[in-house]
Design a protein around this motif. Structure first.
Motif: not given
Lengths: 266, 271
Positions: A155, A157-158, A160-164, A176
């Protein structure tokens, strides 16, 4: 901190003992000498001899080899299965996650000794069946811990940022999530190794483990038990080695836990 | 300021009738209720609204980053360069994320992986999407760090995120998002967690990079001061709907919707 270093150095000593112990003594672990049976610790036999006149020092060193090997091998098995199982569960859809974790729950609900004994009956006794049995019953704790950690990390951000950025699932898992969970994983492994060592000793004590003439700490303790009143060293030394090893691994695990967790640092 | 282009073929992203709902213990909750908007090439669009108005859900929905366990895109179309992202497979999405659409997030303290060196994090995208060699990727990361205004970039490449300040980390996050030269950058409250002077620097940097690379940017924020300076077009969101969509001047000088008026009057003024 001092205690952790103490435990680590004890473990190094035990490892050295396992590697070089048999070379130090002039006896082999299977060589019997009935005229010298049950002799107390002396210059010739540092830890005494057993009921067949075999050198306890050499046998204990061999026992250390077996114990450490069983502990580390089944610890690694737990690590691989547990991390993959927990990781896949955490990264899958809730349905698959549920399925995987319920399977783990069911396996966990079967008394582990029963599983181990059944496996040993089917596969016969020996080193490999013990390691397999301990791995099959031991990975569940690791899987649960890893899943919990991953769910929490996922959950953040890091990730999420990688997925983005378009990273694939396996990349997220190996580059990660696992590095961020490494502390917990190492601590868990350090704490499952003594459990495996103790289980092996316990199974051998029950007569299910390593068979004579191979020496395991558990088998030696079992052999020494009837002679406790007259030849106490035959039980004392194997029991001492089991205790020291268990204690060291537990202290080391505890120390690593504090070292990796900034919140528990004083 | 750029005049807003209006040609249909200039449209980079077009969102049509998007509905996003989240599962909660009391059933489905619609976070985004039937919104439509478009972003032109080289245009800065701002989505403003209070907490819970659904603006971040829009951002996550565009790149399909809403976890299936939490919510679903119920209906609508997300056309990026005329292709519907809702029809793409996971593999195809991985090719689009980072490569064509970059994102930066609110909290730079948590949006970088604490166990990985800065350089490696920036290089990751370019190595995956553009199949660069490590050396080339490293050189590119160096230029990017320079572009986002980080001093001593060659030293920073080998540092870990905790060694940098919040503003620097947000710059690194921006460098990561820009590594593959995306056409669209989605910035989800990029300045909220930073202090005021750093906020201004980051916005200035975004403007500079937008001009240099002819990016389109979707800026999500609740800070109307930033919007006035930065965006050409503003979407005001309230309870999951777009209540007003207008060019920035029109919105500030003659807000039409009562909510927009309230939002504007809620900005504290010292006078």
């Amino acid at each position: 901190m001092k205690l952790t270093w103490f435990a680590a150095s004890l473990l190094i000593l035990i490892t050295l003992f396992a590697i070089f112990g048999p070379l130090l003594s002039s006896h082999s672990y299977y060589e019997t000498n009935l005229s010298l049976k049950n002799s107390p610790p002396s210059q010739e036999f540092w830890f005494g001899t057993d009921e067949l006149g075999r050198d306890m020092f050499t046998r204990l060193a061999w026992g250390a080899r077996i114990s450490l090997f069983v502990g580390i091998a089944s610890g690694c098995g737990d690590l691989v299965i547990g991390v993959l199982w927990g990781g896949i569960a955490a990264l899958s859809t809730p349905k698959i996650d549920n399925l995987l974790m319920r399977i783990a729950d069911i396996l966990y609900a079967i008394p582990y000794l029963l599983t181990v004994i059944l496996l040993m009956v089917v596969m016969g006794s020996g080193l490999f069946p013990i390691i397999l049995a301990l791995t099959l019953t031991g990975w569940i704790g690791m899987a649960r811990i890893v899943r919990g950690e991953f769910l929490q990390l996922k959950e953040q951000d890091c990730i999420l940022a990688t997925i983005s950025l378009g990273a694939s699932r396996s990349r997220i898992l190996f580059h990660h999530l696992i590095p961020n969970t490494l502390g917990t994983i190492i601590v868990t492994v350090t704490l499952t190794i003594p459990v495996a060592i103790f289980s092996e000793a316990f199974l051998s004590f029950l007569g299910l483990g390593v068979q004579a003439p191979m020496a395991s700490w558990g088998t030696m303790a079992n052999d020494g038990l009837p002679a406790l009143r007259y030849y106490p060293w035959r039980l004392f030394f194997p029991a001492l080695f089991i205790s020291i090893t268990m204690l060291s691994f537990n202290l080391l695990g505890e120390g690593l836990h504090h070292a990796f967790d900034p919140k528990s640092r004083r | 300021m750029l005049s807003t282009p209006n040609h249909e073929d200039d449209i980079l992203l077009k969102v049509e009738n998007l509905v996003v709902s989240f599962h909660s213990s009391r059933g489905k909750v619609d976070a985004v209720r039937d919104i439509s908007f478009s972003v032109h090439k080289g245009e800065n669009v701002a989505i403003v609204g209070e907490s819970g108005s659904g603006k971040s859900s829009v951002a996550l929905a565009i790149t399909r980053l809403i976890p299936t366990s939490m919510g679903t895109i119920e209906q609508g179309k997300i056309l990026f360069e005329q292709q519907d992202l809702l029809l793409k497979s996971q593999k195809e999405l991985e090719q689009i994320r980072g490569n064509h659409i970059g994102m930066i997030f609110q909290d730079p303290l948590t949006s970088l992986n604490p166990t990985m060196r800065i350089g490696k994090q920036i290089m990751e995208g370019a190595i995956k999407h553009h199949k660069l060699k490590r050396k080339e990727a490293r050189d590119q990361a160096l230029t990017l760090l320079h572009d986002v205004g980080i001093s001593n970039p060659d030293k920073r490449l080998d540092q870990f995120p905790h060694e940098l300040s919040g503003g620097m980390r947000q710059r690194v996050a921006l460098a990561m998002a820009l590594a593959c030269q995306p056409k669209l950058l989605i910035a989800d409250e990029p300045t909220t967690a930073l202090d005021v002077t750093v906020q201004a620097q980051i916005i200035a940097l975004l403007e500079e990079i937008q001009k240099k690379r002819n990016l389109s940017i979707i800026l999500i924020t609740h800070d109307l001061g930033i919007v006035a300076r930065f965006a050409q077009h503003v979407l005001v969101m309230h309870e999951g709907k777009i209540v007003e969509s207008a060019p920035v001047e029109a919105l500030y000088y003659s807000p039409q919707h009562p909510y927009t008026k309230r939002l504007l009057s809620s900005v504290p003024r010292i006078s």
